[in-house]
Design a protein around this motif. Sequence first.
Motif, short mmCIF file in Angstrom:
data_model
loop_
_atom_site.label_atom_id
_atom_site.label_comp_id
_atom_site.label_asym_id
_atom_site.label_seq_id
_atom_site.Cartn_x
_atom_site.Cartn_y
_atom_site.Cartn_z
N ARG A 239 0.84 -1.19 0.00
CA ARG A 239 0.00 0.00 0.00
C ARG A 239 0.88 1.24 0.00
O ARG A 239 1.95 1.27 0.60
CB ARG A 239 -0.92 0.04 1.24
CG ARG A 239 -1.95 -1.08 1.30
CD ARG A 239 -3.02 -0.92 0.24
NE ARG A 239 -4.09 -1.89 0.42
CZ ARG A 239 -4.07 -3.14 -0.02
NH1 ARG A 239 -3.00 -3.58 -0.68
NH2 ARG A 239 -5.09 -3.95 0.19
N THR A 240 0.38 2.28 -0.68
CA THR A 240 1.09 3.55 -0.74
C THR A 240 0.27 4.62 -0.04
O THR A 240 -0.92 4.80 -0.34
CB THR A 240 1.33 3.99 -2.20
OG1 THR A 240 2.10 2.98 -2.86
CG2 THR A 240 2.07 5.31 -2.25
N VAL A 241 0.89 5.30 0.91
CA VAL A 241 0.26 6.46 1.56
C VAL A 241 0.81 7.71 0.88
O VAL A 241 2.03 7.91 0.81
CB VAL A 241 0.56 6.49 3.07
CG1 VAL A 241 0.01 7.79 3.68
CG2 VAL A 241 -0.03 5.28 3.77
N GLY B 74 -3.29 12.75 4.25
CA GLY B 74 -2.84 11.48 3.72
C GLY B 74 -3.99 10.63 3.19
O GLY B 74 -5.10 10.67 3.70
N THR B 75 -3.71 9.90 2.13
CA THR B 75 -4.65 8.91 1.59
C THR B 75 -3.86 7.64 1.32
O THR B 75 -2.63 7.65 1.24
CB THR B 75 -5.30 9.39 0.28
OG1 THR B 75 -4.26 9.67 -0.68
CG2 THR B 75 -6.15 10.64 0.50
N ILE B 76 -4.58 6.53 1.17
CA ILE B 76 -3.92 5.25 0.95
C ILE B 76 -4.55 4.54 -0.24
O ILE B 76 -5.77 4.62 -0.45
CB ILE B 76 -4.00 4.36 2.22
CG1 ILE B 76 -3.16 3.09 2.06
CG2 ILE B 76 -5.44 4.04 2.58
CD1 ILE B 76 -2.99 2.32 3.35
N ASP B 77 -3.71 3.88 -1.04
CA ASP B 77 -4.23 3.11 -2.17
C ASP B 77 -3.26 1.97 -2.48
O ASP B 77 -2.18 1.86 -1.88
CB ASP B 77 -4.44 4.00 -3.40
CG ASP B 77 -3.16 4.68 -3.87
OD1 ASP B 77 -2.18 3.96 -4.17
OD2 ASP B 77 -3.12 5.93 -3.95
N GLY B 78 -3.64 1.14 -3.41
CA GLY B 78 -2.84 -0.03 -3.74
C GLY B 78 -1.96 0.14 -4.96
O GLY B 78 -1.32 -0.83 -5.40
N SER B 79 -1.87 1.34 -5.50
CA SER B 79 -1.05 1.56 -6.69
C SER B 79 0.42 1.71 -6.30
O SER B 79 0.76 2.08 -5.18
CB SER B 79 -1.53 2.79 -7.44
OG SER B 79 -1.41 3.94 -6.63
#
Length: 274
Positions: free
Chosen positions: A206-208, A216-221
């Motif tokens: 996961r990338t913050v 901050g946001t989090i995603d799987g890219s």
Amino acid sequence: MTVHSKLQPYIDAWTHSIEAISEMVTPLSEGEWNRATECPGWSVRDVVSHIIGFECEALGDPRPIHSLPRDLYHVTDEFSRYCEVQVDVRRCHTAPEMTSELEYTIIRRSRQLRNETRAPETTVRGLMGREVTLELQLRMRAFDVWVHEQDLRRTLDRPGNLDSPGGLVTRDFLLPQLPKVVAKEAGAPAGSAVVFDVHGPVEFMRTVRVDAEGHGTIDGSVSLGPAVTLAMDWETFVRLACGRVRGDAVGDLVKTEGDQDLAAAILGHMAVTP
């Protein structure tokens, strides 16, 4: 009516973990109940007492009327005092008393959950008297019981169930907490990205990302050129996120790339549970 489909996964995860705990502690000798766990100030007996106490509260039982000793160093705030009452009141209980109460509590609670017909958004009494939705209550019980199952497994040298249903509930609970850790607690600069690369029984990357306003946001890219990459196994991630161990104590288990000061700050603020 049957249990709502949103609730059943949490009930299944809770059942899997609490039955594993019962199976683990039933054969323990009196001395093994006194082994210290990674929960500050808590023994195996104390962890089981905590589980029993919170399940009894979920059942609607009244809280014990009990005055805590003044020398409990790990009791530092209102929430820890709240938790400690259910623990301290059972510190004089023998092994047979503990296993009997645990078994009886599991029977009562399982019956309640099996007959649960309320909607997920139903308001129920949560910890410290706060109102929460039934879905959140069950989610938190599945999370809490699995984390304590792992506390007991490490103490008793009985590893297992890291990828059980409760482990997946825990993953989904902890991941949304990471943006606050990175952006607010660790102070990652605007426009930066931090990658968490976790391997083992439960794997994810996961990338913050921290935006221009510092949110901050989090995603799987995948992030190209992140400020920091933190790679660790799933159990180490859980221990850090649940405050069982400090970042500087597991340096040999965490591989860091990039800004080492920021990496240290993130690891120092990884604990997201009380």
